[in-house]
Design a protein around this motif. Sequence first.
Motif, PDB file in Angstrom:
ATOM      1  N   VAL A 118     -23.026  10.282  -1.883  1.00 28.92           N
ATOM      2  CA  VAL A 118     -21.747  10.199  -2.597  1.00 28.92           C
ATOM      3  C   VAL A 118     -21.671  11.338  -3.608  1.00 28.92           C
ATOM      4  N   GLU A 119     -20.569  12.071  -3.601  1.00 30.08           N
ATOM      5  CA  GLU A 119     -20.445  13.248  -4.461  1.00 30.08           C
ATOM      6  C   GLU A 119     -19.607  13.011  -5.711  1.00 30.08           C
ATOM      7  N   ASN A 120     -18.729  12.010  -5.675  1.00 27.33           N
ATOM      8  CA  ASN A 120     -17.817  11.779  -6.802  1.00 27.33           C
ATOM      9  C   ASN A 120     -17.876  10.326  -7.273  1.00 27.33           C
ATOM     10  N   ILE A 121     -18.057  10.152  -8.574  1.00 27.13           N
ATOM     11  CA  ILE A 121     -18.059   8.817  -9.180  1.00 27.13           C
ATOM     12  C   ILE A 121     -17.186   8.851 -10.428  1.00 27.13           C
ATOM     13  N   LYS A 122     -16.378   7.815 -10.575  1.00 23.04           N
ATOM     14  CA  LYS A 122     -15.503   7.706 -11.740  1.00 23.04           C
ATOM     15  C   LYS A 122     -15.803   6.389 -12.455  1.00 23.04           C
ATOM     16  N   ALA A 123     -15.999   6.458 -13.768  1.00 20.75           N
ATOM     17  CA  ALA A 123     -16.244   5.256 -14.571  1.00 20.75           C
ATOM     18  C   ALA A 123     -15.035   4.982 -15.451  1.00 20.75           C
TER      19      ALA A 123
END
Length: 355
Positions: free
Chosen positions: A216-221
């Motif tokens: 996974v390349e993109n994570i948003k919190a």
Amino acid sequence: MRILSKIKLGLGLAFRFKFKEAINFIKAYITIKKEPLIVKSKPVLVQIEATNRCNLKCIMCAVNYERKDQKKNDLTINKFKNILQQFPYVKSLILNGSGEPLLNKDIFQIIEKPIKKNVLVGFHTNGLLLTKDIAEKIIASDLSWLNISIDSHKKETYEQIRKGSDYEKVIANIKYLTYLIKKTNSKLELTLVIVIMNHNLKELPDYIKFFGSIGVENIKAQRVHIMDEYPEKKKKFVVKNKELSKKMHIKAIEEAKKNGVNLTFTTFYTEEKKEKGCNWPWLGPFIDVNGEVMPCCVINTPDSLSFGNIFKEDFSKIWNNKKYQDFRKELRSKKKPALCKKMKCPYYTISLLDN
């Protein structure tokens, strides 16, 4: 220099479009700077609710305690066509509201229409219905972006939060879609979204490490937001430990760098202050499954505020009616609008701890 660079960026994007689209795009850019009460540009950003049905009962979701008696509907392809033809200059389309878009049997027909018109299309999903067949259809559809909501890398925590889901299935679905994106060199931008709350704050660094390890390349919190009318739920979910939240924030950034993950903290999470608030009412509307036109996805119930119904009145008459102008005027005053404050809008409750 900052303003000049933004103008150059806007012009660069604009001239990738057809001439009339480019002119409208430039007008829209000027509009969000000047914030007039009467908007002459046509909407370039539209959010349309594909369905208000959901297959999960997430413990923090307002649908399960605030709007539990809401009539459940899907947006039909014919109604979608009716809406879409009223937005000839839209360039970005979000197909979300309070439901799970993949429950709508017409979702791929809905996606197909705007993509053929060079519109950027995306939506959020909980990932449970993202089977191999659906994943392959998504890749083939040329969807621009897809956000998958998953609030823990641990089975116990995840299934405690996302009631009715299946951890193993969702993880398998994420792995397969990630594999497909790389195999096909797809331009689909896949992002995992974690809603930060007391249940999972301490897991954030390991969450990033785990999902980074599977590609996974993109994570948003983003932080959970609970309205003031529900103090017990606020106490249960909302993080109040400032020291711990900052510690996890720093560790999360470190893990993201180690694992090659692009980590972003939305306005739901960060403590940065904005010079101005929301520009949604100058860019475009949120339209629910029943055709009610509202300011945005935060103010997403017509009993809170509706500017009109797009199935009963042409949008061109709604866009600058008195209700829309009054709402723009309130936002333009730079004060915190009472409704936005009540709904815990991220543009007006910036801090993770300001809830």
